[in-house]
Scaffold this motif. Structure first.
Motif, short mmCIF file in Angstrom:
data_model
loop_
_atom_site.label_atom_id
_atom_site.label_comp_id
_atom_site.label_asym_id
_atom_site.label_seq_id
_atom_site.Cartn_x
_atom_site.Cartn_y
_atom_site.Cartn_z
N MET A 70 0.85 -1.21 0.00
CA MET A 70 0.00 0.00 0.00
C MET A 70 0.88 1.25 0.00
N ALA A 71 0.54 2.16 -0.90
CA ALA A 71 1.31 3.41 -1.01
C ALA A 71 1.01 4.32 0.17
N ASP A 72 1.92 5.27 0.43
CA ASP A 72 1.69 6.31 1.43
C ASP A 72 0.38 7.03 1.14
N THR A 73 -0.28 7.46 2.19
CA THR A 73 -1.48 8.27 1.98
C THR A 73 -1.09 9.67 1.50
N LYS A 74 -1.70 10.08 0.41
CA LYS A 74 -1.42 11.41 -0.14
C LYS A 74 -2.58 12.34 0.17
N LYS A 75 -2.23 13.54 0.60
CA LYS A 75 -3.26 14.54 0.91
C LYS A 75 -3.64 15.31 -0.35
N ILE A 76 -4.91 15.28 -0.68
CA ILE A 76 -5.40 16.02 -1.85
C ILE A 76 -6.31 17.16 -1.38
N ALA A 77 -5.91 18.38 -1.70
CA ALA A 77 -6.78 19.53 -1.42
C ALA A 77 -7.73 19.68 -2.61
N VAL A 78 -9.02 19.61 -2.33
CA VAL A 78 -10.02 19.69 -3.39
C VAL A 78 -10.71 21.05 -3.32
N ILE A 79 -10.54 21.85 -4.37
CA ILE A 79 -11.26 23.13 -4.42
C ILE A 79 -12.11 23.12 -5.69
N ALA A 80 -13.36 22.73 -5.47
CA ALA A 80 -14.26 22.46 -6.60
C ALA A 80 -14.67 23.74 -7.31
N GLY A 81 -14.79 24.82 -6.56
CA GLY A 81 -15.07 26.11 -7.17
C GLY A 81 -16.50 26.31 -7.62
N ASP A 82 -16.65 26.95 -8.77
CA ASP A 82 -17.95 27.45 -9.22
C ASP A 82 -18.48 26.68 -10.44
N GLY A 83 -19.71 27.00 -10.80
CA GLY A 83 -20.30 26.46 -12.03
C GLY A 83 -20.31 24.95 -12.02
N ILE A 84 -19.78 24.36 -13.08
CA ILE A 84 -19.75 22.90 -13.18
C ILE A 84 -18.61 22.29 -12.37
N GLY A 85 -17.78 23.13 -11.73
CA GLY A 85 -16.64 22.64 -10.96
C GLY A 85 -16.98 21.48 -10.03
N PRO A 86 -17.95 21.68 -9.11
CA PRO A 86 -18.27 20.61 -8.16
C PRO A 86 -18.72 19.31 -8.85
N GLU A 87 -19.46 19.41 -9.95
CA GLU A 87 -19.94 18.21 -10.63
C GLU A 87 -18.81 17.40 -11.24
N VAL A 88 -17.89 18.09 -11.94
CA VAL A 88 -16.81 17.35 -12.61
C VAL A 88 -15.78 16.83 -11.62
N VAL A 89 -15.57 17.60 -10.54
CA VAL A 89 -14.61 17.17 -9.51
C VAL A 89 -15.12 15.90 -8.81
N ALA A 90 -16.42 15.83 -8.59
CA ALA A 90 -16.98 14.64 -7.94
C ALA A 90 -16.67 13.37 -8.73
N GLU A 91 -16.73 13.46 -10.04
CA GLU A 91 -16.43 12.28 -10.87
C GLU A 91 -14.94 11.94 -10.83
N ALA A 92 -14.10 12.98 -10.80
CA ALA A 92 -12.66 12.74 -10.72
C ALA A 92 -12.31 12.03 -9.42
N ILE A 93 -12.98 12.40 -8.34
CA ILE A 93 -12.72 11.75 -7.05
C ILE A 93 -13.17 10.28 -7.08
N LYS A 94 -14.29 10.01 -7.74
CA LYS A 94 -14.71 8.61 -7.91
C LYS A 94 -13.61 7.79 -8.57
N VAL A 95 -13.01 8.39 -9.60
CA VAL A 95 -11.95 7.71 -10.33
C VAL A 95 -10.74 7.48 -9.42
N MET A 96 -10.38 8.49 -8.62
CA MET A 96 -9.25 8.33 -7.70
C MET A 96 -9.52 7.21 -6.71
N LYS A 97 -10.76 7.14 -6.21
CA LYS A 97 -11.10 6.09 -5.24
C LYS A 97 -10.98 4.71 -5.88
#
Ligand code: MG
Ligand code: MG
Lengths: 358, 358
Positions: free
Chosen positions: B1-28
């Protein structure tokens, strides 16, 4: 019969003399067809002038150009002079002549010939109807501003300065509006006004002058966006006007749209009608003297001269139509031939175009 | 298992939160598949931060980013804040965060997806194999130099100053060489060294550093020529490194080659491995909240993060392959669909990509 116009011919180096000879044949044919009248004077310029006169721009050549109504230039330079000191380089002559003649703009049409559309890397359906002109400011901006090295807070640094004054912007913007008026009446002014002070000045001047040309449709385009839009909607542009460095980059991008640099004409203009006309391609020393160079760019430069300096639009159209019909008939010089064994030579191409003129 | 990496998520405005949510799914999903481990922290940034905290870049968001190993950014801005004073504009937050985090380069890949080649205005056979990265210097050059008006000999003039020091050039050139090493080992350094002093400094530094990277093939390309070569031989470029304004223009031209801005990822890097990753597209307020935005650019930004910050090349490849296979299977969000009635939504596209990952 029209007034006799004085043409200063400086054929220059490499393939210059060969392509210029064909352009003059075409001009003589327009004398016949359209009652025009030209007086040609020839002068030394570039490498050949260095060899024979010890300077790339002899005073008598400059005087001849100044006394002329327009200058037809072939090409200058070659490996023979590449390692010369700066004042003995052919390109120095080019800068010198532009300056001495007060030429402040460079005009580069990028027009797609239907039968050469395949030469472009863009899709034919995107290029359909592309016929634009880039008007580039030639004497100001970052290329001519102070440049130096200095010791900064973080060690050695280099500095370039970009300067434009109101007058410099005004004269080229007016010229671009005037050119747009003779065409499809659309002007795109390119700047980076969201970041640069010179661009904000540029845009202020454009907006101040625009009401004098209510018949011309104006759009402001940021330079990075313009680099995109040239690929996305090339046919939507008519005249593009911009400062020196942006014009350097965008006119080359626009040239590449056409897929055939060997076909591109250009003009350098100052105040008034006087202009210097030359093909965009260089002196191509590797093929000089072989009679295989493509004269079309120089011939189209004559058409541009007729339009911009003399207002001979009918004769210009005749030249452009003849070039198109010769290409449509399948004739190609080696540089644009798919089957080089069937390529025609420089003189033959000139003859074919002359024969096709009506 | 790799070291835990800290990711700061700043989703921002408009479609930001929607597209970031999918990127996080992919990371998981990559945690599951590749034994990676991430800790996500969320912060306010941009317009939403102006609304809730009175500033586009709240101190706690900045602290969170500084403590993280990488930042994942959605998008910022929207008409709601466009007329705010400068310090209350979302874009000011973007400049502020780059500065505070010491980010000095912007990385923009332009890669052609086979099944989307038709979206480009270039011919598919020209684009074949195009996979390049533009590395743009982000803190120096003419955009940040002194700019002012003054009275000159010919009236009012505007001045912009372009400055680069050795250190600024050296750090980004090294970064570009390092990136080239992880790829096809080709670097094109773009300048205007035949005219500009800053470009001559740039080229000197590149030539001095090059021997440290004998495995990387280096070419110098003049900026105007590069604007042409991107159209003529896009597939021949691997990594392009250049100064701020040239990079602004060329990265947009390169983006347009792909024909689909909605697919493009980007990174901003500083010294070391830390980076900020975001899609090139904006906040698209017109379609925000409708669940139809294309999350692929943000998902590909995660792949870029894996490669550039974490060296997780295998997991990055898995994401890129999954995106390609979902596109190959014909799935499209509305922005890239030819038949919009069959378009999939944001979440569905994210789910399809997660399902395709191996
Ligand atoms: Mg150029
Ligand atoms: Mg840009």
């Amino acid at each position: 019969m029209a007034d006799t116009k004085k043409i200063a011919v400086i054929a220059g180096d490499g393939i210059g003399p060969e392509v210029v000879a064909e352009a003059i044949k075409v001009m003589k044919k327009t004398e016949e067809l359209y009652g025009l009248s030209f007086e040609f004077e020839h002068g030394l310029f570039g490498g050949i002038a260095i060899d024979e006169k010890g300077t790339p721009l002899p005073q008598e050549t400059l005087d001849m150009c100044k006394a002329a109504d327009a200058v037809l230039l072939g090409a200058v330079g070659g490996p023979k002079w590449d390692n010369n000191p700066k004042e003995l380089r052919p390109e120095t002559g080019l800068l010198g002549i532009r300056k001495a003649l007060g030429l402040f703009s460079n005009i580069r049409p990028a027009k797609i010939f239907d039968c050469l559309k395949d030469a472009s890397t863009l899709k034919p359906e995107v290029l359909e109807g592309t016929d634009l002109i880039v008007v580039r400011e030639l004497t100001g901006g970052i290329y001519f501003g102070d440049k130096f090295r200095r010791e900064g807070a973080n060690g050695e640094e280099a500095v370039d300065t970009c300067v434009y004054n109101v007058h410099e912007v005004e004269r080229i913007v007016r010229q671009a509006f005037e050119i747009a008026r003779t065409r499809r009446k659309k002007l795109a002014s390119v700047d980076k006004a969201n970041v640069l002070e010179t661009s904000r000045l540029w845009r202020e001047v454009v907006n101040r002058i625009a009401p004098e040309y209510p018949d011309v449709e104006l759009e402001h385009v940021l330079v990075d966006n313009c680099a995109m839009q040239l690929l996305r909607r090339p046919a939507s542009f008519d005249v593009i006007v911009t400062e020196n460095m942006f014009g350097d980059i965008l006119s080359d991008e626009a040239a590449m749209l056409t897929g055939s640099i060997g076909m591109l004409s250009s003009a350098s203009l100052g105040e008034g009608a006087f202009g210097l006309y030359e093909p965009v391609h260089g002196s191509a020393p590797d093929i000089a003297g072989q009679g295989i160079a493509n004269p079309i760019a120089t011939i189209l430069s004559v058409a541009l001269m007729y339009r911009l300096t003399f207002g001979y639009h009918e004769a210009a159209q005749s030249i452009e139509d003849a070039v198109a019909s010769v290409l449509d008939a399948g004739h190609r010089t080696a540089d644009i031939a798919t089957d080089r064994s069937k390529a025609v030579g420089t003189q033959q191409m000139g003859d074919l175009i002359v024969a096709a003129m009506k």
